[in-house]
Write an enzyme that holds these catalytic residues in place. Structure first.
Site, mmCIF file in Angstrom:
data_model
loop_
_atom_site.group_PDB
_atom_site.id
_atom_site.type_symbol
_atom_site.label_atom_id
_atom_site.label_comp_id
_atom_site.label_asym_id
_atom_site.label_seq_id
_atom_site.Cartn_x
_atom_site.Cartn_y
_atom_site.Cartn_z
ATOM 1 N N SER A 1 -3.346 8.927 11.544
ATOM 2 C CA SER A 1 -3.289 7.558 11.922
ATOM 3 C C SER A 1 -2.249 6.681 11.602
ATOM 4 O O SER A 1 -1.714 6.023 12.360
ATOM 5 C CB SER A 1 -4.542 6.865 11.600
ATOM 6 O OG SER A 1 -4.616 6.659 9.991
ATOM 7 N N HIS B 1 1.267 5.395 0.121
ATOM 8 C CA HIS B 1 -0.127 5.615 -1.157
ATOM 9 C C HIS B 1 -1.210 4.749 -1.005
ATOM 10 O O HIS B 1 -0.970 3.463 -0.974
ATOM 11 C CB HIS B 1 0.545 5.861 -2.525
ATOM 12 C CG HIS B 1 -0.621 6.229 -3.285
ATOM 13 N ND1 HIS B 1 -1.047 7.544 -3.287
ATOM 14 C CD2 HIS B 1 -1.248 5.760 -4.352
ATOM 15 C CE1 HIS B 1 -2.014 7.620 -4.286
ATOM 16 N NE2 HIS B 1 -2.195 6.238 -4.716
#
Ligand code: GRF
Length: 215
Positions: free
Chosen positions: A21, A117
């Protein structure tokens, strides 16, 4: 001081192990002309990674390179470096790439490997960052785009976005909220490279954006 990459339209390699994504969000930003770049190749360590199908559908070269086909990590990364060179890659974009990057790749692309992250580093590095944040009981979490070094999510931070942790949040709820922010944050960080605005701080701790981002 010299920017990490002088201003230019970036040749990107996206490396991913899963659904992709973030790859799609970056691709979308390029199409909208918000990001001055082109994705030259998508590389996955997993043969069945959905991201490879997404890249193929957009006519982007999509390559599975299996680490198990090599004697060790250095040999595997030598192959990666060879391919990245063929595509004249400026910046290697990790987007859900589920491996630690080693010295061979990092030396070849010094300060030019980036990662996203799903936590506010240096809190909650490593796997299941959203679960770690929930378990700890923090009130805010978010995501971090950073330059990759040999540590686990330890390299200089480029941009961060914050999201609230709401009462009753499941790991899925929080992951979804963070992912939405990831999709806005990653391409903005890449655009700082494309604009030639990103510098390493002289002490090596963190990055500087010049001229500064105006909020
Ligand atoms: C994201 O949560 C990203 O922060 C982490 O891996 C996940 C990748 O998701 N590094 P996707 O494959 O980009 O959808």
């Amino acid at each position: 001081m010299t920017p990490i990459i002088p201003a230019k339209s970036l040749n990107l390699a996206v490396m991913a192990s899963g659904r992709g994504s973030n790859y799609e969000a970056i691709y979308g930003a390029i199409k909208r002309q918000d990001l001055d770049a082109q994705i030259k190749i998508v590389i996955s360590d997993k043969a069945n990674a959905v991201v490879l199908d997404k890249a193929k559908a957009a006519n982007i070269p999509a390559l599975h390179i299996n680490p198990r086909d090599f004697n060790n990590q250095a040999e595997y990364e030598k192959e990666l470096v060879q391919v990245l060179g063929e595509y004249e890659i400026d910046l290697v974009v990790l987007a859900g790439y589920m491996r630690l990057v080693g010295r061979t790749l990092l030396n070849a692309y010094k300060n030019r490997v980036v990662n996203i992250h799903p936590a506010l580093l240096p809190s909650f590095p490593g796997l299941q960052a959203q679960k770690q944040a929930l378990d700890y009981g923090v009130k805010f979490s978010g995501c971090t785009v950073h330059i990759v070094d040999e540590g686990m999510d330890t390299g200089p931070i480029i941009l961060q976005a914050v999201v609230p942790v709401l009462p009753g949040d499941t790991e899925e709820d929080l992951s979804k909220r963070i992912l939405q922010e990831e999709h806005c944050l990653y391409w903005q960080a890449l655009q700082l490279f494309a604009q030639g605005r990103l510098y390493l701080k002289p002490d090596g701790k963190g990055t500087l954006c010049l001229p500064p981002i105006v909020i």
